[in-house]
Each structure stands twice: as C-alpha cells, then as structure tokens.
Write an enzyme that holds these catalytic residues in place. Sequence first.
Site, PDB file in Angstrom:
ATOM      1  CG  ASN A  11      38.986  11.975  -6.209  1.00 48.24           C
ATOM      2  OD1 ASN A  11      39.001  12.894  -5.391  1.00 48.24           O
ATOM      3  ND2 ASN A  11      39.975  11.099  -6.314  1.00 48.24           N
ATOM      4  CE  LYS A  13      42.455  12.494  -8.919  1.00 47.97           C
ATOM      5  NZ  LYS A  13      43.496  11.718  -9.552  1.00 47.97           N
ATOM      6  CG  HIS A  96      42.236   7.771  -4.822  1.00 43.73           C
ATOM      7  ND1 HIS A  96      43.433   8.223  -5.322  1.00 43.73           N
ATOM      8  CD2 HIS A  96      41.324   7.947  -5.808  1.00 43.73           C
ATOM      9  CE1 HIS A  96      43.247   8.665  -6.556  1.00 43.73           C
ATOM     10  NE2 HIS A  96      41.974   8.512  -6.876  1.00 43.73           N
ATOM     11  CD  GLU A  98      45.631  10.809  -6.826  1.00 42.19           C
ATOM     12  OE1 GLU A  98      44.852  11.517  -6.178  1.00 42.19           O
ATOM     13  OE2 GLU A  98      45.510  10.628  -8.070  1.00 42.19           O
ATOM     14  CD  GLU A 168      39.987   5.142  -8.983  1.00 39.24           C
ATOM     15  OE1 GLU A 168      39.423   5.914  -9.763  1.00 39.24           O
ATOM     16  OE2 GLU A 168      40.596   5.516  -7.983  1.00 39.24           O
ATOM     17  N   GLY A 174      45.045   9.692 -14.015  1.00 45.75           N
ATOM     18  CA  GLY A 174      45.643  10.992 -14.313  1.00 45.75           C
ATOM     19  C   GLY A 174      46.685  10.948 -15.415  1.00 45.75           C
ATOM     20  CB  SER A 214      42.498   8.355 -18.149  1.00 41.48           C
ATOM     21  OG  SER A 214      43.683   8.768 -17.493  1.00 41.48           O
TER      22      SER A 214
HETATM   23  C1  PEP Z   1      40.729   9.233  -9.737  1.00 43.28           C
HETATM   24  O1  PEP Z   1      41.285  10.153  -9.155  1.00 43.28           O
HETATM   25  O2  PEP Z   1      40.082   8.411  -9.077  1.00 43.28           O
HETATM   26  C2  PEP Z   1      40.846   9.155 -11.189  1.00 43.28           C
HETATM   27  C3  PEP Z   1      40.329   8.110 -11.794  1.00 43.28           C
HETATM   28  O3  PEP Z   1      41.489  10.180 -11.832  1.00 43.28           O
HETATM   29  P1  PEP Z   1      41.519  10.448 -13.434  1.00 43.28           P
HETATM   30  O4  PEP Z   1      40.116  10.332 -13.925  1.00 43.28           O
HETATM   31  O5  PEP Z   1      42.058  11.841 -13.555  1.00 43.28           O
HETATM   32  O6  PEP Z   1      42.405   9.419 -14.031  1.00 43.28           O
END
Ligand code: PEP
Length: 257
Positions: A11, A13, A96, A98, A168, A174, A214
């Site tokens: 992703n 973003k 997601h 965000e 998630e 992040g 992460s």
């Molecule tokens: C994501 O945006 O779905 C995500 C898991 O981000 P990150 O790997 O940066 O934590």
Amino acid sequence: MTDRRPFVGGNWKMNTDRAGAEALARGVAEIARDASAEVAVFPPFPYLLPVGEALAGAGVILGAQDVYHQPDGAFTGEVSVAMLGDCGVRAVLAGHSERRHVIGEDDRTINKKVLATLAGGLISVLCVGETLEQREAGRTDEVNDRQTRLGLAGVSELDLARVVIAYEPVWAIGTGRTATPEDAQDAHVKIRGVISQLYGDRAAGSVRIIYGGSMKPDNAEALMAQPDIDGGLIGGASLKAADFGAIVRAGASAARA
Ligand code: PEP
C-alpha cells in the site's frame, strides 16, 4: 500457513511521484516474476496506468486504495469500480485505518465499497483492526468481530472467494510497533471464527486473512509462519523494492514451512 496462497500487498498510500512509482513498479515486477505468493500493489490513483504498464506481464495485481460505490454520475472527485477496472485494477482496499480514522469512513460506507467492488468482479481487501484505546480496554475481538460482520454484510459465499481480510491493528500501522506473532495469530483465529459463523467452516478455511502493521523484512517470516496469517499488507516497507521483495520471499517460505 495452509494451502491458502499467500497474498502480499504493498500500500503506497499518498507517496511516490510518477517516475518513482514507475521505478518501484519495475522493481516489484522483478520480485514477482518467480514469487509463489500473490503480489499486489496499491499506488495512488494518478499513477495506476503507468504502474500498470510497468507491471505488464509480471503477474502482479494492480490495486486501488479507494473507490466510490456508485457506478457513475454527479460525484465530483470520486472514482467508480468500472473506471478502475478500465485502468487494469483488479483489487481495491476498503476500510483501511486511515480511511476509517483520518477520513472518517464508517462501516456502512465501507460495506458499500466492498459490495460495489465485488459486484464489479474485482477483489476486495477489507481492512479491520482495533485502536490502541480499544485494545487497552479489552475490546480487540469485539471491534474485529463488528468490523468484519458489517464490512461483509450482504456478501454472498460465492463472492467471499474474492475477499481478502487484512487485520491491521491501528496502533501498529506506521508506528514501528508490530503485534507479536502470537497476538496477531489470536486475532486472525477469531476473525476466521466470525467468517465461519457467517459462511461455514469450509469458506472460513479458504479465505485469506493477512496481517498489516509495521511488517518489515525482519519480522515478516515469524508473522507469516503463523498458521492463520496468510500474507501481509505492507505500508512503509513496500516503498523500497528490496524490502518488499524480502517480505514477499518471507511469505513464500513461510507457506512452504
Ligand atoms: C498499511 O498501510 O496498511 C500498513 C500496514 O502500513 P505500515 O506497514 O507502514 O505499518
């Protein structure tokens, strides 16, 4: 892991520029050529076409980060499933963290996106996960249960085959903090249990539930070695082809183990 084929998605973003997106896509195409995992990338909307061209023939799924549920009309700024399909998109994210927590989308909106994506013949990647506050209040399972049920409302068993669930935990996205493999496995088992209640054991045994938060080259294999973790949704580490490639390889080797 079982015979469920690992799914590893990047992703991107709101990152990259056009040249950077094309270069990253060429790197992902190299990685995917001999990968046994299913590999997907979710670039920003404006770069879908050039990224699709850079990925041509590599077997990588081109994904979109968002969609609007209506087929067409006066919806300024929005993009339909058919438009995405026209650009070569085969998978779309919904829910997601965000979009839920920064943009303010609720479960009803997310469900409309899931249904529209599936009706358009594409793969829907439904993201669920608890905030830190919810986790600390002992509400992790309740939140995942609710978001999974509401996100999948009205989805047929037939269409479930084109759903990937991404667990998630919001506090891990992040932040550099990752769920332990055991905690993630526990959440995945519970989510699979919800799918089983909704669709039966056979469907629940087939649906891929991937982890996001992460995930990096150094923790990917331990996470994906868990029996109910069927891959990953990767944010930050998907912006470097070498790191993303290491995670894709970890997914494949966890699947073989
Ligand atoms: C994501 O945006 O779905 C995500 C898991 O981000 P990150 O790997 O940066 O934590």
